[in-house]
Design a protein around this motif. Structure first.
Motif, short mmCIF file in Angstrom:
data_model
loop_
_atom_site.label_atom_id
_atom_site.label_comp_id
_atom_site.label_asym_id
_atom_site.label_seq_id
_atom_site.Cartn_x
_atom_site.Cartn_y
_atom_site.Cartn_z
N CYS A 167 2.07 3.24 2.36
CA CYS A 167 1.64 2.75 3.67
C CYS A 167 0.12 2.76 3.66
CB CYS A 167 2.19 3.62 4.78
SG CYS A 167 1.56 3.22 6.43
N THR A 197 9.53 -1.67 5.80
CA THR A 197 9.93 -2.16 4.48
C THR A 197 11.39 -1.77 4.27
OG1 THR A 197 9.39 -2.20 2.12
CG2 THR A 197 9.11 -0.10 3.23
N GLU A 201 3.33 -1.28 5.16
CA GLU A 201 4.22 -0.60 4.21
C GLU A 201 4.55 -1.52 3.04
OE1 GLU A 201 5.77 0.67 8.39
OE2 GLU A 201 5.04 -1.14 7.40
N SER A 202 4.83 -0.91 1.91
CA SER A 202 5.28 -1.65 0.73
C SER A 202 6.09 -0.72 -0.14
CB SER A 202 4.09 -2.21 -0.04
OG SER A 202 3.25 -1.17 -0.50
#
Length: 124
Positions: free
Chosen positions: A22, A118, A6-7
């Motif tokens: 993701c 995240t 994730e980011s």
């Protein structure tokens, strides 16, 4: 197993927006239904939204309906969560999950693979 990363998390003021991503690797992404869950401190992981393998079915928790949008791009092996009109109560660690099969589910136990999460923090 599919690996998920994730980011896109961060700190945002109430009313703002964030888009989480993701990224999946290791297996054929289009074989998996995907979901987003979140976990706030001292609380259990809760369902946010889910999408089927071919994007023909999505489902949202009542708390995010009309504000969040899930989508996926099977050519990029990525699922997204667009979050608008964020509220302080949306503050949590957000996780994406993957499950083999076409149907998206709302229970965390139905997902076989998870990312590391995240952090999303919404200030008032």
């Amino acid at each position: 197993q599919v690996q998920l990363v994730e980011s896109g998390g961060g700190l945002v003021q109430a009313g703002g927006s964030l888009r989480l991503s993701c990224a999946a690797s290791g297996r054929t992404f289009s074989n998996y239904a995907m979901g987003w869950f979140r976990q706030a401190p001292g609380k259990e992981r809760e369902f946010v939204t889910a999408i089927s393998r071919t994007s023909d079915w999505t489902y949202y928790a009542d708390s995010v309906k009309g504000r969040f949008t899930i989508s996926r791009d099977n050519t990029k092996n990525t699922v997204y969560l667009q979050m608008n009109s964020l509220k302080p109560e949306d503050t949590a660690v957000y996780y994406c999950g993957a499950r083999v099969g076409s149907a998206a589910r709302t229970a965390a136990d139905d997902y076989d693979n998870w990312g590391q999460g995240t952090q999303v923090t919404v200030s008032s």
